[in-house]
Design an enzyme around this catalytic site. Structure first.
Site, PDB file in Angstrom:
ATOM      1  N   GLU A 168      34.612 -47.022  37.232  1.00 19.07           N
ATOM      2  CA  GLU A 168      34.509 -45.746  36.500  1.00 19.07           C
ATOM      3  C   GLU A 168      33.411 -45.719  35.440  1.00 19.07           C
ATOM      4  O   GLU A 168      33.640 -45.306  34.300  1.00 19.07           O
ATOM      5  CB  GLU A 168      35.869 -45.394  35.868  1.00 19.07           C
ATOM      6  CG  GLU A 168      36.982 -45.293  36.889  1.00 19.07           C
ATOM      7  CD  GLU A 168      38.340 -44.908  36.286  1.00 19.07           C
ATOM      8  OE1 GLU A 168      38.457 -44.851  35.050  1.00 19.07           O
ATOM      9  OE2 GLU A 168      39.272 -44.654  37.065  1.00 19.07           O
ATOM     10  N   ASN A 209      33.478 -49.124  41.895  1.00 18.70           N
ATOM     11  CA  ASN A 209      34.633 -48.278  42.212  1.00 18.70           C
ATOM     12  C   ASN A 209      34.704 -47.096  41.245  1.00 18.70           C
ATOM     13  O   ASN A 209      34.506 -47.257  40.038  1.00 18.70           O
ATOM     14  CB  ASN A 209      35.895 -49.152  42.053  1.00 18.70           C
ATOM     15  CG  ASN A 209      37.148 -48.535  42.628  1.00 18.70           C
ATOM     16  OD1 ASN A 209      37.159 -48.111  43.778  1.00 18.70           O
ATOM     17  ND2 ASN A 209      38.213 -48.489  41.842  1.00 18.70           N
ATOM     18  N   HIS A 245      41.837 -40.104  44.343  1.00 22.31           N
ATOM     19  CA  HIS A 245      42.953 -39.434  43.667  1.00 22.31           C
ATOM     20  C   HIS A 245      42.775 -37.926  43.827  1.00 22.31           C
ATOM     21  O   HIS A 245      41.986 -37.305  43.117  1.00 22.31           O
ATOM     22  CB  HIS A 245      42.990 -39.806  42.182  1.00 22.31           C
ATOM     23  CG  HIS A 245      43.261 -41.261  41.941  1.00 22.31           C
ATOM     24  ND1 HIS A 245      44.481 -41.833  42.233  1.00 22.31           N
ATOM     25  CD2 HIS A 245      42.481 -42.254  41.455  1.00 22.31           C
ATOM     26  CE1 HIS A 245      44.441 -43.130  41.922  1.00 22.31           C
ATOM     27  NE2 HIS A 245      43.238 -43.407  41.453  1.00 22.31           N
ATOM     28  N   GLU A 274      42.196 -46.101  46.215  1.00 18.16           N
ATOM     29  CA  GLU A 274      43.366 -45.715  45.403  1.00 18.16           C
ATOM     30  C   GLU A 274      43.922 -44.363  45.846  1.00 18.16           C
ATOM     31  O   GLU A 274      44.259 -43.512  45.006  1.00 18.16           O
ATOM     32  CB  GLU A 274      42.996 -45.655  43.908  1.00 18.16           C
ATOM     33  CG  GLU A 274      42.331 -46.912  43.385  1.00 18.16           C
ATOM     34  CD  GLU A 274      42.032 -46.876  41.889  1.00 18.16           C
ATOM     35  OE1 GLU A 274      42.537 -45.979  41.177  1.00 18.16           O
ATOM     36  OE2 GLU A 274      41.279 -47.751  41.419  1.00 18.16           O
ATOM     37  N   ASP A 276      45.865 -41.179  46.623  1.00 17.76           N
ATOM     38  CA  ASP A 276      47.131 -40.478  46.411  1.00 17.76           C
ATOM     39  C   ASP A 276      46.818 -38.989  46.310  1.00 17.76           C
ATOM     40  O   ASP A 276      45.678 -38.600  46.052  1.00 17.76           O
ATOM     41  CB  ASP A 276      47.942 -41.000  45.208  1.00 17.76           C
ATOM     42  CG  ASP A 276      47.230 -40.939  43.876  1.00 17.76           C
ATOM     43  OD1 ASP A 276      46.154 -40.304  43.785  1.00 17.76           O
ATOM     44  OD2 ASP A 276      47.743 -41.522  42.903  1.00 17.76           O
TER      45      ASP A 276
HETATM   46  C1  XIL Z   1      46.618 -46.924  36.506  1.00 14.07           C
HETATM   47  C2  XIL Z   1      47.961 -47.540  36.828  1.00 14.07           C
HETATM   48  O1  XIL Z   1      48.417 -47.022  38.038  1.00 14.07           O
HETATM   49  C3  XIL Z   1      48.947 -47.277  35.719  1.00 14.07           C
HETATM   50  O2  XIL Z   1      50.151 -47.992  35.936  1.00 14.07           O
HETATM   51  C4  XIL Z   1      48.349 -47.665  34.378  1.00 14.07           C
HETATM   52  O3  XIL Z   1      49.226 -47.303  33.339  1.00 14.07           O
HETATM   53  C5  XIL Z   1      47.010 -46.991  34.167  1.00 14.07           C
HETATM   54  O4  XIL Z   1      46.143 -47.317  35.256  1.00 14.07           O
HETATM   55  N1  XIL Z   1      42.021 -45.551  38.256  1.00 14.07           N
HETATM   56  C6  XIL Z   1      42.109 -46.931  38.334  1.00 14.07           C
HETATM   57  C7  XIL Z   1      43.429 -47.581  38.199  1.00 14.07           C
HETATM   58  O5  XIL Z   1      41.111 -47.608  38.628  1.00 14.07           O
HETATM   59  O6  XIL Z   1      43.357 -48.851  37.629  1.00 14.07           O
HETATM   60  C8  XIL Z   1      44.407 -46.716  37.444  1.00 14.07           C
HETATM   61  O7  XIL Z   1      45.689 -47.335  37.489  1.00 14.07           O
HETATM   62  C9  XIL Z   1      44.439 -45.313  38.015  1.00 14.07           C
HETATM   63  C10 XIL Z   1      43.080 -44.665  37.918  1.00 14.07           C
END
Ligand code: XIL
Length: 363
Positions: A168, A209, A245, A274, A276
């Site tokens: 990020e 990422n 996401h 990731e 969802d």
């Molecule tokens: C999130 C986790 O899912 C949570 O449990 C934590 O509190 C915060 O981080 N992008 C990422 C992940 O790269 O590491 C994040 O994970 C979600 C967004």
């Protein structure tokens, strides 16, 4: 995680005898058999594609919830620690490293023949207080970052398939995010991080990422420009991770295949890291269908690009899913509900995996 359903009849028709029962005479080069999509797990269904399927793992659920643990082992062939490889967990005090929880997950993965995606080395979030609560000069902070990366990657050397080295680092408009790393070290922290990670484990696949870089947009353009430039300079960055996401309130990103393909054409691997798809609660039937479409768009995008190595969901059950704690009023983002019951999106993922051609497309 098995459920007899009307899906069986549908798939039997869609797939026909060739896939389910196999051809009557074996072809010269035997294609891998596709298992029955109505009774098989995701990892069984993905095997014939050559693309891996993974999940983020909540290590306390893994320790305390037998249903969760069984599902992680059965359904996925790749795991990502959701939190326990992050800086605040592994180096709570400067120079004191604690890999206990991460080691437990790596051992679980080994026992279940799963690969591990290491997550994450350089990020602006979930940093320990000792790092964020004081000011640093570049001469002080650079060795801190170097030690952190060399120690963590070195600890897991040979046991991590892929590392999310930098996470990020960009804003939506394609400028670099204003973080402690950029402020103190300048943009060269990114190249340094990849060099140190490579030094500590030359075989791990090193990823950049980020979120909102699934499709083609100013942010993914900027990531593409940076990674191609770094690679021209000999910096060991090998892949891009699109977090994935999504939210059913917003359109599915456009140009997913086009985006992943441009990285492939430039010699880079990729992954959906990731995935969802959240909604405003309560979820109605339209949102449920939109969720299936969102997962499917990302999965199919990955399946269509041979260098897209894996499709990972950020938690597979709403029982342990991060969305409700971060996005007020939203949730239901996972493939399974709080009771480990599969949603339509889970069936969609199974259909996509079963119908995907064996092996990967050429480009
Ligand atoms: C999130 C986790 O899912 C949570 O449990 C934590 O509190 C915060 O981080 N992008 C990422 C992940 O790269 O590491 C994040 O994970 C979600 C967004």
């Amino acid at each position: 995680m098995r459920r007899p359903s009307a899906l069986g009849a549908l798939l039997a028709g869609l797939l026909g005898a060739t896939l389910v029962a196999g051809p009557l005479t074996a072809p010269a080069t035997a294609a891998p058999r596709v298992p029955d999509p109505t009774t098989s797990t995701l990892r069984q269904l993905a095997a014939h594609t050559g693309m891996r399927v993974g999940t983020a793992v909540d290590t306390s659920a893994l320790a305390n919830d037998a249903t969760y643990r069984a599902a992680v082992g059965a359904e996925f062939d790749t795991v990502t620690p959701e939190n326990v490889m992050k800086w605040e967990v592994v180096e709570p005090e400067q120079g004191r490293f604690d890999f206990t929880q991460a080691d437990t997950l790596v051992a679980f993965a080994r026992a279940h023949k799963q690969k591990v995606r290491g997550h994450t080395l350089v990020w602006h979030s979930q940093l320990p207080a000792w790092l964020t609560s004081r000011s640093w000069t570049a001469a002080e902070l650079r060795p801190v970052l170097r030690e952190h990366i060399l120690t963590e990657v070195g600890h897991f050397r040979g046991r991590i398939w892929a590392w999310d080295v930098v996470n990020e680092a960009f804003n939506e408009d394609g400028s670099l995010r204003d973080t402690i790393w950029l402020q103190v070290l300048g943009p060269s922290y990114i190249a340094d991080a990849f060099r140190w990670a490579h030094q500590a484990d030359p075989k791990a696949i090193l990823f950049y990422n980020d979120f909102n870089i699934e499709g083609v947009n100013p942010k993914s353009d900027a990531v593409f420009a940076l990674l191609t430039q770094l690679r021209r300079q000999g910096v060991p960055v090998q892949a891009v991770g699109a977090q994935g996401h999504l939210d059913t309130q917003f359109p599915i990103p456009t140009g997913i295949v086009q985006n992943l393909r441009r990285f492939a054409d430039a010699g880079m691997d990729s992954a959906i890291t990731e995935a969802d798809v959240r909604s405003v609660l309560p979820v109605d039937a339209t949102e449920s269908a939109a969720q299936s479409a969102g997962y499917s768009a990302m999965l199919q995008g990955c399946l269509l690009v041979r260098r897209c190595l894996s499709f990972t969901v950020w938690g597979f059950t709403d029982k342990y899913q991060w969305v409700p704690s971060v996005f007020a009023g939203e949730g239901s983002a996972a493939l399974w509900d709080e009771n480990f019951q599969p949603k339509p999106a889970y069936d969609q993922v199974r259909i996509d995996l079963a119908l995907a051609p064996s092996g990967r497309p050429r480009a």
